[in-house]
Design a protein around this motif. Sequence first.
Motif, mmCIF file in Angstrom:
data_model
loop_
_atom_site.group_PDB
_atom_site.id
_atom_site.type_symbol
_atom_site.label_atom_id
_atom_site.label_comp_id
_atom_site.label_asym_id
_atom_site.label_seq_id
_atom_site.Cartn_x
_atom_site.Cartn_y
_atom_site.Cartn_z
ATOM 1 N N ILE A 240 0.870 -1.177 0.000
ATOM 2 C CA ILE A 240 0.000 0.000 0.000
ATOM 3 C C ILE A 240 0.904 1.222 0.000
ATOM 4 C CG2 ILE A 240 -1.765 1.325 1.227
ATOM 5 C CD1 ILE A 240 -2.640 -1.252 2.601
ATOM 6 N N ARG A 242 0.710 5.516 0.078
ATOM 7 C CA ARG A 242 -0.164 6.678 0.270
ATOM 8 C C ARG A 242 0.452 7.929 -0.360
ATOM 9 N NH1 ARG A 242 -2.773 7.772 5.979
ATOM 10 N NH2 ARG A 242 -4.203 6.230 5.069
ATOM 11 N N ASP A 266 -3.159 4.603 -2.354
ATOM 12 C CA ASP A 266 -4.103 5.361 -1.529
ATOM 13 C C ASP A 266 -3.901 6.848 -1.800
ATOM 14 O OD1 ASP A 266 -5.994 6.084 0.309
ATOM 15 O OD2 ASP A 266 -4.792 5.567 2.070
ATOM 16 N N ILE A 455 -7.171 4.911 -5.044
ATOM 17 C CA ILE A 455 -8.228 5.591 -4.298
ATOM 18 C C ILE A 455 -8.103 7.094 -4.512
ATOM 19 C CG2 ILE A 455 -9.314 5.938 -2.062
ATOM 20 C CD1 ILE A 455 -8.052 3.331 -1.149
ATOM 21 N N THR A 457 -9.454 10.590 -3.185
ATOM 22 C CA THR A 457 -10.148 11.244 -2.073
ATOM 23 C C THR A 457 -10.609 12.620 -2.522
ATOM 24 O OG1 THR A 457 -8.903 10.024 -0.399
ATOM 25 C CG2 THR A 457 -9.910 12.107 0.286
ATOM 26 N N SER A 468 -5.302 11.609 -8.752
ATOM 27 C CA SER A 468 -5.464 10.179 -8.493
ATOM 28 C C SER A 468 -6.229 9.502 -9.620
ATOM 29 C CB SER A 468 -6.183 9.960 -7.159
ATOM 30 O OG SER A 468 -5.431 10.488 -6.080
ATOM 31 N N TRP A 483 -13.460 8.064 -2.856
ATOM 32 C CA TRP A 483 -13.971 8.358 -1.519
ATOM 33 C C TRP A 483 -14.386 9.813 -1.495
ATOM 34 C CZ3 TRP A 483 -10.881 10.007 3.292
ATOM 35 C CH2 TRP A 483 -11.743 10.097 4.406
ATOM 36 N N GLY A 489 -5.472 10.394 2.490
ATOM 37 C CA GLY A 489 -5.527 8.944 2.528
ATOM 38 C C GLY A 489 -6.850 8.451 3.068
ATOM 39 N N VAL A 491 -7.495 4.804 3.416
ATOM 40 C CA VAL A 491 -7.357 3.532 4.122
ATOM 41 C C VAL A 491 -7.226 3.798 5.618
ATOM 42 C CG1 VAL A 491 -5.934 1.468 4.417
ATOM 43 C CG2 VAL A 491 -6.298 2.419 2.127
ATOM 44 N N ALA A 497 -13.938 2.347 1.894
ATOM 45 C CA ALA A 497 -12.710 2.166 1.127
ATOM 46 C C ALA A 497 -11.801 1.137 1.788
ATOM 47 C CB ALA A 497 -11.984 3.496 0.977
ATOM 48 N N THR A 498 -11.727 1.147 3.115
ATOM 49 C CA THR A 498 -10.889 0.181 3.824
ATOM 50 C C THR A 498 -11.392 -1.239 3.606
ATOM 51 O OG1 THR A 498 -10.372 1.858 5.496
ATOM 52 C CG2 THR A 498 -9.935 -0.430 6.072
ATOM 53 N N VAL A 501 -10.359 -2.355 0.121
ATOM 54 C CA VAL A 501 -8.942 -2.685 0.102
ATOM 55 C C VAL A 501 -8.703 -4.029 0.798
ATOM 56 C CG1 VAL A 501 -6.689 -2.002 1.045
ATOM 57 C CG2 VAL A 501 -8.147 -0.314 -0.103
#
Length: 519
Positions: A240, A242, A266, A455, A457, A468, A483, A489, A491, A497-498, A501
């Motif tokens: 992962i 970020r 992320d 992801i 945001t 992104s 999101w 971030g 996650v 979103a978590t 993932v």
Amino acid sequence: MPPRLHRAGILLLPLVLLLAACSVGPSQRPAVAYRDAEQQVAPAPLPPGPAPVPPLGPPAQDALSWEDCTEQTGSELGTPIPADVRFSCSRLLTTLDSPEAPMRGSTRTALLKAGSGPVPLVVVGDVGGEPGTTFAARMALTLPPEVLRTFHVIGLDRRGTGESEPADCIPPEQREAIVGFDPRATDRAVLDRLTDSVRDASQQCLLNLDERLQAYDTWRTAADLEELRIELGVPKLHAIGRGEAARLLTTFAERYPESVGRMVLDGALDPQLESTRGEEAQAQGAEQVFDVFAADCASRGCPLGPDPRRAVSDLVERTRTTPLPAAGTSVPAGKVVHALLLGLQDRSDWPRLAQDLADAVRGDGTALAARVAPLVSGDPLTPARLDGDMITSCNDTTTRVPPQRSAEVAADWGGKFPLFGGVFAQRLVWCGLWPVPQQKLPVPATPGLPPIPVISTAHDVLVPALGSEHMAEQLPSGLVVRWLGAGHGAVGRSGCATAAVSRFLVDGVAPAEGMACPG
């Protein structure tokens, strides 16, 4: 950062991997078929589609030596650690590979491990943020139990940061000058003072680091990840990344496509924007996030009054000439804006941020000084973050803005983005006097990779949502997950979103393209 017990293990990447990474790729010419005496051009094969989600693979055959560091990590996090959570630390010796001595030398990378699962999951964060080991420990506390039963999380301090031979080379007075510099300065003569501070910083770093200076970059840190994968004894690297660290994972994917496992970005900076346009996009995004913060503050009975933007803008203007007092330091306008950028990264911190700003409006800069202190203050165990951020950022871009243009950019961005335009324009000045790297970071383009969720945001102060989404479009196997919330971030912050993932990492179920999660 309290001391940790480590044992360095030497690992030299085999020469065959270097040759594979640097060899010439397939010809881009169309295939040629011959029939009798006539030459005919056969159609070029279509690029392969995304590979399937790779299996988790076997348990790690870890050759590293780990020592318990739960107590030290808890002190770094500043938060209680659940009784069933343990942290372990180690070090990995990797190849320095400086431009002056390719594939020679060594550098030590600090590692942290959490979780009980048999398969490693590497977590990396922004080079200018908290050390990667601390970031990974913090993320481990927010991941679902099924992730920590399947994986053990591994974080690493990126080159020149944290305990990975930190680039502690900028004189303290120059750190203070750079971070605290007037964010609304547009006069060339004034901006020349920032250039002078950057010149002193770069000269000291070159003297202190010598050939190591240009080895602290994302290109070579991607090789550190490959050496870590080999040392862990796994066929694929699950990871992962970020924010800015997404560039580290995409660079890894370009250099070592056969090593890519289940990978999640992320948030990600726009891969198509060069440094100048990228910094401008970040300034615009930060301005928009402040408006969301101001509306949120107003909805709660804001301590900044009915117009938070006016209150903060007036605070910045006042501290341009009269810095706020704080114990052992002062808070000029540049520090106010940097503290604001740091505080906007976590929405759960917004009420506290609003109160800290209100205290500053009343003349007390203590809380804002504490927020910005990690950028400028440090010791051998907790190095200042500015040094590693500046060196890596400048080594990652070939863009160099001449001093004569700095005033134009500052005036333009300051007019369009009154709170943050000047600070992001000054980041261009940071690199003006640094050596130009020998290569650019690759734009993601390798076909045939497994699905990579990206992801986006909606309100991220460091990574614009559009960037992104552009990364997801650029990646041949990218999948955008949106999101609609706020923070740097998703996650560990967005339950939706978590969970997506978690399903991807644990069960290998890729999220649907364009999936949206509520704010």
